[in-house]
Design a protein around this motif. Sequence first.
Motif: not given
Length: 315
Positions: A236-238, A244-246, A250-255, A259-260
């Motif tokens: 989840l953290g990865t 976040s680095l890229f 926010e909605i894509d960060r959650r996805t 997904e990971t």
Amino acid sequence: MYEQLKNLDDVRINFSAAGMHVINIILAFVMFGVALGIRLEMFKRVLQHPKSFILGACSQAIALPAITFLLVILLNRWITPMVAMGMILVAACPGGNISNFMSHFSKANTELAISLTALSTAISTFITPFNFAFWGGLYVNFVNRHASAALQELHIDTFQMFETVFILLGIPLILGMLTAKYLPKIANVLKKPLQYFSLVFFLAMIVLAFGNNFDLFIKYIFFVFIIVLIHNGAGLGTGYTLASLFKLPEIDRRTLTIETGIHNSGLGLALLFNPKIFPPTLAIGGMLFVTAWWGIWHIVSGMSLSLYWARKKPK
């Protein structure tokens, strides 16, 4: 901890065929509910902005297996080779189907989630054997040579893989999207109830999965729980860290986080129970229990995170 996990290697976990069928039906039903809120134009937006899609695919297929390899090195003193190989196998599996529901529930990018799940599952015929052989080979050659017996050449039936994906993901999605398009009133009536009832379905999945293995669950859960907790948390953290680095929305960060961190451990169990891949004489209890408990825990962690995000509107 090492001695306790060593005894676990000889344990066999019983998953009934009937229970697995019920779980598959539940997953398909949940996917139908998710699809009620999906429109074709959503996928057009994913293709128009491919950055998140490409990064998500790399997070699933490259970043998580690499992070898992680092974890088994760090935990090598406390875990057995079979437990380590179980962690590597789970990381090599594609994204789980329930991640789509979790992304939808957490107000994330659902169309991105579905696209990533579809891609990772479609290429898992090649990526899963490659990642397991590559990272497992590094573990055997440079970390623990005693794990060499667990490194088998994986042969995944391409047609069976396609059939499974199509039944669990394709058919419910198609039916749900058709219902939303041609029967919008019915879709609007069903969408909310299915969203809430899905939580009950997931609890039923937990009961089905460990109903015949409760004694084993009590005996070994403490040790395996810690390992899977760390591993799943790293997944989840990865996803969130890369997003976040890229500087993704926010909605894509959650996805990407979901997904990971949510993986199709059912595929891992199917591989482990296949005597052509892992011979019955091989003591793989550690791999089985890690893979099985991951399938339970990622529902708990994923839904907990989804419930938290559901209350917070994405920026």
